[in-house]
Write a protein that holds these residues in place. Structure first.
Motif, PDB file in Angstrom:
ATOM      1  N   ALA A  79      18.101  -7.930  37.674  1.00 49.32           N
ATOM      2  CA  ALA A  79      19.529  -8.238  37.559  1.00 49.32           C
ATOM      3  C   ALA A  79      20.339  -7.349  38.473  1.00 49.32           C
ATOM      4  N   SER A  80      21.292  -7.944  39.188  1.00 47.01           N
ATOM      5  CA  SER A  80      22.229  -7.173  39.998  1.00 47.01           C
ATOM      6  C   SER A  80      23.376  -6.702  39.105  1.00 47.01           C
ATOM      7  N   LEU A  81      24.240  -5.862  39.653  1.00 45.11           N
ATOM      8  CA  LEU A  81      25.343  -5.325  38.855  1.00 45.11           C
ATOM      9  C   LEU A  81      26.367  -6.393  38.503  1.00 45.11           C
ATOM     10  N   MET A 112      22.617  -2.397  28.042  1.00 52.07           N
ATOM     11  CA  MET A 112      21.434  -1.963  28.777  1.00 52.07           C
ATOM     12  C   MET A 112      21.822  -1.115  29.980  1.00 52.07           C
ATOM     13  N   LEU A 113      22.842  -1.564  30.687  1.00 54.29           N
ATOM     14  CA  LEU A 113      23.286  -0.856  31.877  1.00 54.29           C
ATOM     15  C   LEU A 113      23.749   0.556  31.539  1.00 54.29           C
ATOM     16  N   TYR A 125      14.979   0.171  25.233  1.00 54.83           N
ATOM     17  CA  TYR A 125      16.194  -0.411  24.632  1.00 54.83           C
ATOM     18  C   TYR A 125      15.775  -1.398  23.552  1.00 54.83           C
ATOM     19  N   THR A 126      16.339  -1.244  22.366  1.00 56.27           N
ATOM     20  CA  THR A 126      16.048  -2.164  21.258  1.00 56.27           C
ATOM     21  C   THR A 126      17.259  -3.035  20.991  1.00 56.27           C
ATOM     22  N   GLU A 127      17.032  -4.325  20.952  1.00 58.65           N
ATOM     23  CA  GLU A 127      18.088  -5.298  20.645  1.00 58.65           C
ATOM     24  C   GLU A 127      17.975  -5.692  19.177  1.00 58.65           C
ATOM     25  N   ILE A 181      13.815  -0.676  30.377  1.00 55.21           N
ATOM     26  CA  ILE A 181      14.810  -0.909  31.418  1.00 55.21           C
ATOM     27  C   ILE A 181      14.827   0.271  32.396  1.00 55.21           C
ATOM     28  N   ARG A 182      15.227  -0.053  33.625  1.00 54.57           N
ATOM     29  CA  ARG A 182      15.286   1.002  34.637  1.00 54.57           C
ATOM     30  C   ARG A 182      16.331   0.649  35.696  1.00 54.57           C
ATOM     31  N   MET A 183      17.157   1.603  36.019  1.00 52.29           N
ATOM     32  CA  MET A 183      18.199   1.404  37.018  1.00 52.29           C
ATOM     33  C   MET A 183      17.592   1.432  38.427  1.00 52.29           C
ATOM     34  N   ILE A 184      18.102   0.521  39.271  1.00 50.02           N
ATOM     35  CA  ILE A 184      17.681   0.484  40.667  1.00 50.02           C
ATOM     36  C   ILE A 184      18.780   1.124  41.510  1.00 50.02           C
ATOM     37  N   TYR A 185      18.405   2.144  42.279  1.00 47.71           N
ATOM     38  CA  TYR A 185      19.362   2.846  43.134  1.00 47.71           C
ATOM     39  C   TYR A 185      19.053   2.568  44.592  1.00 47.71           C
ATOM     40  N   ASP A 186      20.111   2.568  45.412  1.00 45.20           N
ATOM     41  CA  ASP A 186      19.944   2.386  46.843  1.00 45.20           C
ATOM     42  C   ASP A 186      19.187   3.597  47.420  1.00 45.20           C
ATOM     43  N   SER A 187      18.256   3.327  48.286  1.00 44.12           N
ATOM     44  CA  SER A 187      17.434   4.405  48.842  1.00 44.12           C
ATOM     45  C   SER A 187      18.200   5.276  49.842  1.00 44.12           C
ATOM     46  N   ASP A 188      19.326   4.759  50.343  1.00 43.45           N
ATOM     47  CA  ASP A 188      20.102   5.523  51.335  1.00 43.45           C
ATOM     48  C   ASP A 188      21.212   6.341  50.704  1.00 43.45           C
ATOM     49  N   ASP A 189      22.105   5.673  49.979  1.00 44.25           N
ATOM     50  CA  ASP A 189      23.250   6.393  49.403  1.00 44.25           C
ATOM     51  C   ASP A 189      23.132   6.606  47.894  1.00 44.25           C
ATOM     52  N   PHE A 190      22.015   6.188  47.289  1.00 40.80           N
ATOM     53  CA  PHE A 190      21.739   6.368  45.851  1.00 40.80           C
ATOM     54  C   PHE A 190      22.795   5.698  44.961  1.00 40.80           C
TER      55      PHE A 190
END
Length: 371
Positions: free
Chosen positions: A124-126, A151-152, A165-167, A180-189
């Motif tokens: 999922a994107s933001l 979740m976010l 995360y429990t629903e 769940i896990r946040m995806i960060y940009d590899s350049d600017d985080f």
């Protein structure tokens, strides 16, 4: 009563008295030993049950860590895939290229099919544009039953690390479980999106299901706030026990209900917010231990009685044999006035008595012959 016993005892032969003495020497120590063993059985069983519970919970924790590590490695593989970042760059109003859609579908599908512990996986994107694959529904879907904002928020608190995360449903019971896990940009985080793995809870139970025994039949996994996730007793809840577990500062602990003869043990699973709660009946263990105790006690008792009986009989024969020879010679002198020497083959009191009798009998025989 005492006088009767005294008279009865005096009428007994030396043989009977010796047998009585050896019997008492056998029975009393064995009875005392049995009582001591039985008295210590409770503490032995408690120590054994606590040790067994600790080993069992530790084994479940290790399996849970392996289960979790496998899921974390899956999220690592996704983070290292550059095409996933290209998919997240797509705007909600735009349509991803056909190649990216096919690649995303095949990747998510392959992950679900090769890892049965994953029920569905979502990328999922933001802006909440989602690609997901579900084992039940199949295909790619842009719908999610979980609260994306919640979740976010939790993924942000975990920063770069995966988190659970429990629903819950309307009754405040756990309906779905997610990693769940946040995806960060590899350049600017900067935040790019979210990886959501929906867990097949039955597979989670299968991780430790084979460890259930007759003694420890109830094994349940609880969340941080003591909500039932999965286990042998559906929706396991005990307000008193939950309160006690919540107040424990140690990583693991136990308590024994002596009234109901039950053991409750818990252990926090390292790397998660879960805890393992196991309950077992001490009565079951008592029956098993008492069976072993009875068998061992019977073997020891039989061997000891047999050994001491043989020893007692040999001792009695060793004492009675010279006495019987002496009595026989005395009767010979009394009835026939014939001197008969007693064989002396020992140096103890009976040997001394036999020598004295031989000397006395010989002197009497000499006196009678002179007359």
């Amino acid at each position: 009563m005492f006088n009767y016993i005294k008279r009865f005892y005096k009428k007994m032969s030396i043989k009977q008295k010796l047998l009585l003495l050896f019997s008492v020497q056998i029975i009393i120590p064995m009875a005392f030993m049995g009582m001591m063993f039985y008295k210590n059985t409770e503490s032995i069983i408690q120590n054994k049950s606590v040790s067994y519970s600790a080993d069992l919970l530790k084994m479940i924790e290790l399996r849970m860590n392996d289960f979790s590590s496998n899921l974390v490695s899956i999220t690592d593989d996704i983070l290292y895939d550059a095409k996933m970042y290209a998919i997240l760059d797509e705007k909600k109003s735009e349509v991803a290229t056909e190649d990216l859609r096919d690649y995303c579908y095949n990747l998510l599908r392959r992950i679900c099919l090769s890892n049965k512990e994953i029920q569905s996986i979502t990328l999922a994107s933001l802006n909440e544009y989602e690609y997901s694959y579900d084992l039940n529904a199949g295909g790619v879907s842009i719908e999610s039953s979980a609260s994306f904002k919640a979740m976010l928020e939790k993924a942000r608190l975990a920063q770069h690390k995966p988190t659970w995360y429990t629903e819950v449903d309307e009754e405040n019971k756990v309906r779905n479980l997610y990693l769940i896990r946040m995806i960060y940009d590899s350049d600017d985080f900067s935040e790019r999106g979210l990886i959501i793995l929906q867990i097949n809870r039955q597979r989670l139970k299968d991780v430790y299901n084979d460890l259930s025994t007759e003694f420890m039949q109830s094994i349940n996994i609880l969340s941080k706030d003591n909500k039932w996730i999965i286990g042998t007793e559906e929706d396991w809840y005990n307000e008193k026990e939950n309160e006690w577990i919540s107040n424990q500062a140690d990583n693991w602990g136990y308590r024994i209900d002596k009234k109901e003869q039950r053991l409750l043990a818990f252990m926090n699973i390292e790397g998660t917010e879960w805890k393992i709660v196991a309950e077992g009946s001490l009565n079951q263990l008592v029956n098993e231990e008492m069976g072993h105790f009875r068998f061992l006690f019977i073997i020891v008792m039989t061997f000891t009685i047999l050994l001491l009986s043989i020893f007692s009989i040999l001792m009695a024969m060793d004492i009675l044999s010279p006495i019987n020879r002496l009595v026989h010679s005395i009767k010979k002198v009394e009835e026939e006035n014939v001197h008969q020497e007693v064989i002396v083959d020992r140096e103890d009191e009976l040997g001394y008595l036999s020598k004295c009798f031989n000397k006395m009998s010989k002197e009497i025989d000499n006196l009678l012959n002179r007359v």
